[in-house]
Design a protein around this motif. Structure first.
Motif: not given
Length: 486
Positions: A199-204, A324-330, A334-337
């Motif tokens: 997936c190239p990109y997406f928006y929330v 950036k990077g692995t912080n996007t997984f954090t 964060f957004l889910i919770n």
């Protein structure tokens, strides 16, 4: 309004505020009220009305607007458009009333990411099945959640449009839990596709801010990036507490310019920078031995002043965050919770954020942008002449913009004009990010070959953004060469 100039954002991370806006707010909560946010963005949209493009190719611009050199391709634009209005001396009737087989073929081509290459000029577009199928293919996007009686984009400032709509979940906690559980699953699915470069990109799109997630290799970055805008001090503090590392690219850029070139900044930015460095500014007094005779501001005063200026940039483009990077997984977790991600009152109460993607993901619903052609008579020196237009509405993401303009090059013999209407809060996604190294474009295209985009579109999205805080608003194409204005 910026014009096609690149920006940079290097230097030490700082969190000062931008220029003050209006009357000061009280202490910031995690997320401010939806009603207040609506008014802020309505003010912004009201200010834009004087520069909004008329619905004809004859557009007048101020003296400050500069005509950029002609080019064969447009600059990358990461804002979401709500409307495109194309005008041409040749009809767009080929875009109307697709046959059932053409519509079906277009949907299949999208799902299979079929690469379609059209000739430079099509003699009779209405008889070109290949063109009509490719047009259908370019109008497809994917959405979650999908509620046919509600328009789920845009979400910022949408309370008035949603008022009076039935929301069965607003007072049903069990139903809200089911909606959020499905949404979390879809969000995680999208991120996993992004991480795998499928997936190239997406928006929330939340009711107060929008997040753009981009795969590694796009916009000149070698890692996954996420941009959030607009933000509040409360949101930034909550992210810090969760250990999410982020930067404020526009604030850091201004700080860097001030230190390196002596650029004049706004009062709010200057004050924020001076507050941050105030503790260090008394060191020279100690060296002179007179520090005990100067009244030094106490730490609490400095902290309160700093917090005041941080609140001043809330809801403004300058508050955009970069993760950036692995912080996007954090950030994902964060957004889910984050309990404040969903409105607790008003027409959007209990409604999960909107997920927009160019490709399919778990729980997504296929949607089609609305397109209609109109033929009108316009006054000219010799009397009246035919003027043809094609209007496309909906959440128009970057890939769709470039796919459609590429098709029109062939169907309109390389000559047309376009008015582009961005969702204003997403215009800031065009800022240039600090780059660590120059990427190998061939390697990027190879790694992202299965992301679902046409190679030409992928090539454009891998370019470094040049528009700054602005976005494309008008395009003139003549003889396959284009001028653009932002």
């Amino acid at each position: 309004m910026q014009r096609g100039g690149g920006t940079s954002a290097r230097g030490k991370r700082r969190h000062p505020a931008a220029q003050p806006r209006g009357q000061q707010e009280g202490p910031a909560l995690l997320l401010d009220s939806n009603q207040e946010n609506d008014l802020l963005w309505e003010d912004t949209l009201h200010e834009r009305t004087v520069t909004e493009l008329p619905q004809t190719p004859h557009v007048s611009f101020s003296e400050s607007d500069t005509l950029l050199p002609k080019s064969t391709k447009l600059p990358v634009d990461w804002s979401i458009k709500t409307r495109l209005l194309f005008t041409s001396s040749q009809p767009f009737t080929w875009a109307d009333h697709l046959k059932a087989q053409e519509e079906a073929q277009g949907l299949v081509q999208h799902c299979r990411a079929t690469e379609v290459t059209l000739p430079q000029s099509i003699q009779d577009p209405k008889l070109s099945t290949e063109l009509r199928c490719a047009f259908q293919q370019s109008l497809v996007y994917w959405l979650h959640p999908a509620l046919s009686w509600l328009s789920l984009f845009p979400r910022i400032g949408a309370d008035r449009k949603m008022a009076g709509k039935t929301s069965l979940w607003s007072s049903d906690e069990t139903l809200q839990h089911v909606l959020m559980s499905d949404w979390s699953m879809s969000f995680t699915s999208l991120y996993n596709l992004l991480k795998s470069k499928l997936c190239p990109y997406f928006y929330v799109c939340t009711y107060q801010f929008t997040v753009l997630f981009r795969a590694a290799g796009l916009a000149g970055s070698d890692v996954i990036t996420a941009l959030l805008s607009p933000t509040t001090r409360g949101l930034r503090e909550a992210m810090k507490n969760e250990g999410i590392e982020f930067s404020l690219p526009l604030i850091e850029e201004n700080s860097h310019k001030k230190k390196a070139y002596g650029t004049s900044l706004g009062h709010g930015e200057q004050q924020a920078i001076s507050d941050e460095d105030e503790e260090e500014s008394f060191s020279w007094l100690e060296e002179m031995g007179v520090h005990d005779k100067i009244k030094k501001p106490d730490i609490l005063s400095i902290k309160l002043r700093k917090e005041k200026h941080e609140v001043q940039m809330d809801h403004r483009p300058e508050s955009v965050l970069l993760v950036k990077g692995t912080n996007t997984f954090t950030l994902l977790n964060f957004l889910i919770n984050c309990k404040s991600l969903v409105a607790t009152s008003g027409p959007q109460a209990g409604l999960p954020p909107t997920l927009l993607s160019p490709i399919a993901f778990r729980g997504a619903t296929m949607q089609i942008l609305k397109a209609r052609s109109v033929n009108v008579k316009t006054q000219a020196l010799s009397g009246y002449q035919d003027q043809f237009s094609l209007e496309i509405t909906g959440p128009i993401m970057p890939h769709a913009l470039y796919s459609i303009t590429r098709l029109l090059k062939s169907s309109q013999s390389g000559s047309f004009s376009a008015g582009l209407y961005p969702h204003e809060p997403t215009a800031v996604f065009n800022i240039c990010l600090p780059l660590d190294k120059v990427l190998d474009k061939e390697a990027i295209h190879k790694e992202l070959a299965n992301c679902g985009l046409h190679p030409k579109t992928l090539e454009q999205l891998s370019e470094i953004p040049l528009l700054g805080k602005s976005s494309l608003r008008h395009v003139d194409m003549n003889d396959y060469l284009c001028n653009w204005r932002s």
